[in-house]
Design an enzyme around this catalytic site. Structure first.
Site, PDB file in Angstrom:
ATOM      1  CG  ASP A   1      -2.665  -2.951  10.210  1.00  0.00           C
ATOM      2  OD1 ASP A   1      -1.953  -2.969   9.964  1.00  0.00           O
ATOM      3  OD2 ASP A   1      -3.209  -1.876  10.802  1.00  0.00           O
TER       4      ASP A   1
ATOM      5  CB  ALA B   1      -1.186   4.424  11.672  1.00  0.00           C
ATOM      6  CD  GLU B   2      -7.433   3.106  10.104  1.00  0.00           C
ATOM      7  OE1 GLU B   2      -8.280   3.778   9.607  1.00  0.00           O
ATOM      8  OE2 GLU B   2      -7.116   2.117  10.306  1.00  0.00           O
TER       9      GLU B   2
ATOM     10  CG  HIS C   1      18.856   3.193  -7.799  1.00  0.00           C
ATOM     11  ND1 HIS C   1      19.568   4.212  -8.594  1.00  0.00           N
ATOM     12  CD2 HIS C   1      17.670   3.450  -7.721  1.00  0.00           C
ATOM     13  CE1 HIS C   1      18.693   4.987  -8.957  1.00  0.00           C
ATOM     14  NE2 HIS C   1      17.441   4.446  -8.457  1.00  0.00           N
TER      15      HIS C   1
ATOM     16  CG  HIS D   1      16.028   6.714  -4.751  1.00  0.00           C
ATOM     17  ND1 HIS D   1      16.209   8.042  -5.262  1.00  0.00           N
ATOM     18  CD2 HIS D   1      15.927   6.010  -5.457  1.00  0.00           C
ATOM     19  CE1 HIS D   1      15.959   7.686  -6.714  1.00  0.00           C
ATOM     20  NE2 HIS D   1      15.937   6.622  -6.766  1.00  0.00           N
TER      21      HIS D   1
ATOM     22  CG  ASN E   1       2.992  14.904  -7.668  1.00  0.00           C
ATOM     23  OD1 ASN E   1       2.147  15.617  -6.914  1.00  0.00           O
ATOM     24  ND2 ASN E   1       2.428  14.721  -8.768  1.00  0.00           N
TER      25      ASN E   1
ATOM     26  CD  GLU F   1       2.958  18.045  -9.793  1.00  0.00           C
ATOM     27  OE1 GLU F   1       4.283  17.409 -10.132  1.00  0.00           O
ATOM     28  OE2 GLU F   1       3.063  18.585  -8.817  1.00  0.00           O
TER      29      GLU F   1
ATOM     30  N   GLY G   1       4.218  11.065 -15.212  1.00  0.00           N
ATOM     31  CA  GLY G   1       3.985  11.638 -14.014  1.00  0.00           C
ATOM     32  C   GLY G   1       3.893  13.298 -13.970  1.00  0.00           C
TER      33      GLY G   1
HETATM   34  C1  TXA Z   1      15.786   1.551 -10.324  1.00  0.00           C
HETATM   35  C2  TXA Z   1      15.613   2.709 -10.812  1.00  0.00           C
HETATM   36  O1  TXA Z   1      15.839   2.953 -12.339  1.00  0.00           O
HETATM   37  C3  TXA Z   1      14.199   3.470 -10.727  1.00  0.00           C
HETATM   38  N1  TXA Z   1      14.394   4.916 -11.210  1.00  0.00           N
HETATM   39  C4  TXA Z   1      13.218   5.619 -11.465  1.00  0.00           C
HETATM   40  O2  TXA Z   1      12.105   4.788 -11.486  1.00  0.00           O
HETATM   41  O3  TXA Z   1      13.640   6.849 -11.775  1.00  0.00           O
HETATM   42  P1  TXA Z   1      13.103   8.131 -10.929  1.00  0.00           P
HETATM   43  O4  TXA Z   1      13.706   9.218 -11.282  1.00  0.00           O
HETATM   44  O5  TXA Z   1      13.251   7.622  -9.302  1.00  0.00           O
HETATM   45  O6  TXA Z   1      11.541   8.220 -11.149  1.00  0.00           O
HETATM   46  C5  TXA Z   1      10.984   8.412 -12.317  1.00  0.00           C
HETATM   47  C6  TXA Z   1       9.283   8.404 -12.308  1.00  0.00           C
HETATM   48  O7  TXA Z   1       9.092   9.658 -11.459  1.00  0.00           O
HETATM   49  C7  TXA Z   1       7.739  10.075 -12.234  1.00  0.00           C
HETATM   50  N2  TXA Z   1       7.656  11.493 -12.069  1.00  0.00           N
HETATM   51  C8  TXA Z   1       8.278  12.208 -12.451  1.00  0.00           C
HETATM   52  N3  TXA Z   1       7.861  13.544 -12.287  1.00  0.00           N
HETATM   53  C9  TXA Z   1       6.793  13.332 -11.547  1.00  0.00           C
HETATM   54  C10 TXA Z   1       5.839  14.328 -11.039  1.00  0.00           C
HETATM   55  N4  TXA Z   1       6.127  15.615 -11.046  1.00  0.00           N
HETATM   56  N5  TXA Z   1       4.408  13.701 -10.394  1.00  0.00           N
HETATM   57  C11 TXA Z   1       4.620  12.252 -10.470  1.00  0.00           C
HETATM   58  N6  TXA Z   1       5.425  11.550 -11.061  1.00  0.00           N
HETATM   59  C12 TXA Z   1       6.585  12.084 -11.531  1.00  0.00           C
HETATM   60  C13 TXA Z   1       7.910   9.649 -13.786  1.00  0.00           C
HETATM   61  O8  TXA Z   1       6.711   9.568 -14.439  1.00  0.00           O
HETATM   62  C14 TXA Z   1       8.515   8.225 -13.351  1.00  0.00           C
HETATM   63  O9  TXA Z   1       7.752   7.295 -13.519  1.00  0.00           O
HETATM   64  C15 TXA Z   1      13.856   3.753  -9.092  1.00  0.00           C
HETATM   65  O10 TXA Z   1      14.370   4.143  -8.548  1.00  0.00           O
HETATM   66  O11 TXA Z   1      12.876   2.782  -8.856  1.00  0.00           O
HETATM   67  N1  ATP Z   2      -9.558  -2.555  23.231  1.00  0.00           N
HETATM   68  C1  ATP Z   2      -8.330  -2.029  23.295  1.00  0.00           C
HETATM   69  N2  ATP Z   2      -7.832  -2.381  24.700  1.00  0.00           N
HETATM   70  C2  ATP Z   2      -6.688  -2.167  25.144  1.00  0.00           C
HETATM   71  N3  ATP Z   2      -5.594  -1.428  24.377  1.00  0.00           N
HETATM   72  C3  ATP Z   2      -6.154  -0.948  23.032  1.00  0.00           C
HETATM   73  C4  ATP Z   2      -7.551  -1.331  22.701  1.00  0.00           C
HETATM   74  N4  ATP Z   2      -7.727  -0.951  21.488  1.00  0.00           N
HETATM   75  C5  ATP Z   2      -6.624  -0.116  21.295  1.00  0.00           C
HETATM   76  N5  ATP Z   2      -5.469  -0.181  22.011  1.00  0.00           N
HETATM   77  C6  ATP Z   2      -4.287   0.478  22.052  1.00  0.00           C
HETATM   78  O1  ATP Z   2      -4.459   1.597  21.341  1.00  0.00           O
HETATM   79  C7  ATP Z   2      -3.386   1.531  20.331  1.00  0.00           C
HETATM   80  C8  ATP Z   2      -3.969   1.937  19.230  1.00  0.00           C
HETATM   81  O2  ATP Z   2      -5.240   1.271  18.433  1.00  0.00           O
HETATM   82  P1  ATP Z   2      -5.504   0.763  17.266  1.00  0.00           P
HETATM   83  O3  ATP Z   2      -4.539  -0.069  16.829  1.00  0.00           O
HETATM   84  O4  ATP Z   2      -6.753   0.155  17.276  1.00  0.00           O
HETATM   85  O5  ATP Z   2      -5.462   2.025  16.513  1.00  0.00           O
HETATM   86  P2  ATP Z   2      -4.939   2.677  14.930  1.00  0.00           P
HETATM   87  O6  ATP Z   2      -4.862   4.076  15.242  1.00  0.00           O
HETATM   88  O7  ATP Z   2      -5.583   1.764  14.021  1.00  0.00           O
HETATM   89  O8  ATP Z   2      -3.454   2.156  15.339  1.00  0.00           O
HETATM   90  P3  ATP Z   2      -2.386   1.487  14.280  1.00  0.00           P
HETATM   91  O9  ATP Z   2      -3.052   1.834  12.806  1.00  0.00           O
HETATM   92  O10 ATP Z   2      -1.262   2.306  14.338  1.00  0.00           O
HETATM   93  O11 ATP Z   2      -2.162  -0.045  14.629  1.00  0.00           O
HETATM   94  C9  ATP Z   2      -3.183   0.042  20.267  1.00  0.00           C
HETATM   95  O12 ATP Z   2      -1.759  -0.516  19.932  1.00  0.00           O
HETATM   96  C10 ATP Z   2      -3.363  -0.211  21.944  1.00  0.00           C
HETATM   97  O13 ATP Z   2      -2.119  -0.212  22.649  1.00  0.00           O
HETATM   98 FE   FE2 Z   3      15.695   5.748  -8.702  1.00  0.00          FE
END
Ligand code: TXA
Ligand code: ATP
Ligand code: FE2
Length: 532
Positions: free
Chosen positions: A449, A347-348, A112, A116, A261, A182, A178
């Site tokens: 991390d 990422a950050e 399932h 998704h 949502n 919202e 949910g």
């Molecule tokens: C294993 C399976 O049974 C399960 N299915 C499931 O959880 O139903 P699903 O339809 O994917 O999600 C339902 C959830 O989705 C939330 N939901 C629905 N509309 C929402 C909205 N507008 N904002 C936030 N949550 C919302 C509901 O509150 C509920 O918790 C799953 O996929 O985890």
């Molecule tokens: N001190 C350092 N010396 C050399 N390279 C670095 C250093 N810091 C960061 N980097 C390079 O920059 C990349 C991103 O750095 P960092 O992980 O600190 O940032 P981030 O945005 O938190 O990344 P993520 O969350 O994706 O891991 C590292 O994967 C590395 O390649």
């Molecule tokens: Fe589901």
């Protein structure tokens, strides 16, 4: 060809028919016919027994409606094998087997959660997206790698929808909660709530208790709802961005009922636009549980010969997405870029790498509420500066911190290493990471991390960087989570044989310096069934 799909993991008794041409690529516009009968509890949340009663009553009629709409012979019957509520799954399994027997066609057992994901990949036409599943009982990130959908990150406690539903139950609103959160959030203002992200894993339990407490202490319910959305969805968006960054993917799809949502979709749209990634969310009827997604994945599996004999078709309430071999696709999601670029968007942060020094700026994230954004950038800049230095004092190689500008969320660090571990994983290097983590943990420091991107390789040294999610703790659980994050990042990026060898070495490095209790807790963390 026609595939009949049956869904019944919890609340949706649903059947669908999907028609496709086995000799052509699947057509994203070909619409399955879907008939659903939803279970609505009279009070409280979903009761497994009542849900099963509803399933038993509703399934025959929805199947009947799908067969009528099929307008021709059915070639295979696909059904949700799990995860889900055992009593519901068994009813659907029995119905699917009986139907396959009567029609004398093969049976396809569908995961399932993968359904998704696949419905989004199907609708988007993306090749290799990372998928964020935001459903009721689950919340996780999947990436296809080395023949399986890998779980890159997931909730450590409840699913995201269930978490919201528990809050609304607490304030006396009917299920599902949910949509009510919202609606109420539209009039709310921001209050601070706990934000918990560990690598690409996350947890909602502390956040939900704090939300209930805030309500009990008199905070307006609109404000709590608004802040619940801001916090919960920022966590999901952040881990999705981390998954894109770790795997090098530039496509994201959304799945699951919470995906309906608007605010969650808005945050993901903004995040992806800001990092030049493509984003796709299916329309609502394919986000919430529905048999259309079961029929579409069923068609792909059937075309790949992935049918199951009746005697092997038992349901599995804890069927994890990484337990299913993926035989219907052969491309690859993870593209680790080994090139060292002078400017890197992690990422950050944006990291500018000079000859000797590195500048790391945590720029504001437009998807987050400004108050939350400020708080996270400040806290993480301070934590990173402090823990990077503290770790080095305990003998773990880290960059020297040259300057910290907290208001600008900027750090200047010595440049260390010439590659990330992700680009050059070996058992010896993984072993060194194990030793370093054990040393940190012995000093009550949690990295927070430790992914393969946050390990830098020098000539003869292995450095840990990026302590922004770090904190102090002496708890075995927190230490085991650190190890879990490292292992997940290896499993999500290395091929299986390399990952096995690296992780054996990692654990022996950890065991050489750290307590056995952490590694045995790590096994518990991995084995926890999260369907609750
Ligand atoms: C294993 C399976 O049974 C399960 N299915 C499931 O959880 O139903 P699903 O339809 O994917 O999600 C339902 C959830 O989705 C939330 N939901 C629905 N509309 C929402 C909205 N507008 N904002 C936030 N949550 C919302 C509901 O509150 C509920 O918790 C799953 O996929 O985890
Ligand atoms: N001190 C350092 N010396 C050399 N390279 C670095 C250093 N810091 C960061 N980097 C390079 O920059 C990349 C991103 O750095 P960092 O992980 O600190 O940032 P981030 O945005 O938190 O990344 P993520 O969350 O994706 O891991 C590292 O994967 C590395 O390649
Ligand atoms: Fe589901």
């Amino acid at each position: 060809m026609r595939i009949l799909g049956i869904e019944g993991t919890a609340w949706a008794a649903s059947a669908a028919v999907y028609r496709f041409d086995p000799d052509a690529p699947l057509d994203a516009d070909a619409d399955p016919f879907i008939e659903t009968d939803a279970y609505q509890p009279e009070s409280g949340g979903l009761h497994p027994r009542e849900a099963a009663e509803h399933m038993g009553e509703a399934i025959p009629a929805v199947i009947e409606a799908a067969l009528d709409a099929a307008d021709g012979p059915i070639d295979a019957v696909a059904f949700s094998r799990g995860p889900g509520l055992g009593p519901c799954l068994r009813i659907v399994g029995t119905a699917a087997r009986a139907l396959a027997g009567t029609l004398d066609v093969p049976l396809v057992g569908v995961n399932h959660m993968i359904a998704h994901l696949e419905i989004g990949r199907h609708g988007s036409g993306f090749d290799s997206p990372v998928c964020l599943n935001a459903s009721g009982a689950n919340a996780h990130l999947l990436g296809y790698h080395d023949g399986r959908y890998r779980v890159l990150g997931e909730t450590m406690d409840t699913g995201v929808g269930n978490a919201l539903d528990k809050f609304t139950r607490h304030v006396g609103w009917s299920h599902p909660g949910g949509p009510k959160v919202e609606a109420a959030a539209a009039d709310g203002e921001y209050v601070d709530l706990p934000y918990v992200v560990k690598g690409m894993d996350f947890s909602f339990s502390g956040l939900m208790s704090a939300a209930k407490d805030a309500y009990d202490e008199g905070a307006p319910v609109e404000d709590v709802c608004f802040s619940l959305q801001e916090t919960t969805f920022a966590m999901l968006t952040e881990v999705a961005e981390r998954a894109l960054s770790l795997t090098g993917a530039d496509e994201l799809v959304l799945g699951g009922g919470v995906g309906q949502n608007d605010r969650l979709r808005e945050m993901l749209t903004t995040m992806c636009a800001d990092r030049d990634a493509a984003f796709y969310a299916p329309e609502p009827r394919f986000l919430r549980d529905n048999a259309g997604m079961i029929a579409v994945l069923g068609a792909k599996m059937y075309a790949a010969g992935e049918t199951v004999a009746i005697e092997d078709s038992a349901v599995d309430p804890n069927f994890r997405p990484d337990a299913a071999a993926v035989t219907w696709r052969d491309d690859e999601s993870v593209v680790i870029d080994p090139v060292e670029r002078p400017e890197r968007q992690g990422a950050e942060a944006v990291v500018t790498v000079g000859d000797d020094r590195v500048t790391k700026r945590r720029l504001p994230k437009a998807y987050r509420h400004p108050a939350l954004d400020e708080r996270l950038r400040r806290e993480r800049t301070v934590a990173e500066a402090r823990l990077t230095s503290e770790a080095r004092r305990h003998g773990v190689p880290t960059p020297v911190v040259r300057d910290v500008d907290v208001p600008a969320a900027t750090l200047t660090l010595d440049r260390v290493g010439d590659r990330d571990l992700g680009a050059a994983l070996t058992p010896a290097r993984a072993r060194a990471v194990g030793e370093h983590l054990a040393t940190l943990h012995d000093a009550d420091i949690v990295h927070g991390d430790p992914t393969v991107r946050n390990v830098r390789l020098g000539d003869d040294r292995v450095f840990l960087i990026d302590f922004g999610l770090g904190y102090h703790s002496g708890h075995v659980e927190d230490h085991a989570m650190d190890c879990h994050v490292f292992e997940g990042s290896v499993r999500g990026t290395a091929v299986e044989t390399d990952a096995d060898a690296a992780l054996t070495a990692f654990e022996s490095g950890y065991a050489a310096r750290g307590p056995e209790a952490v590694l045995s807790r790590l096994r518990d963390v991995e084995g926890r069934g999260r369907y609750q």
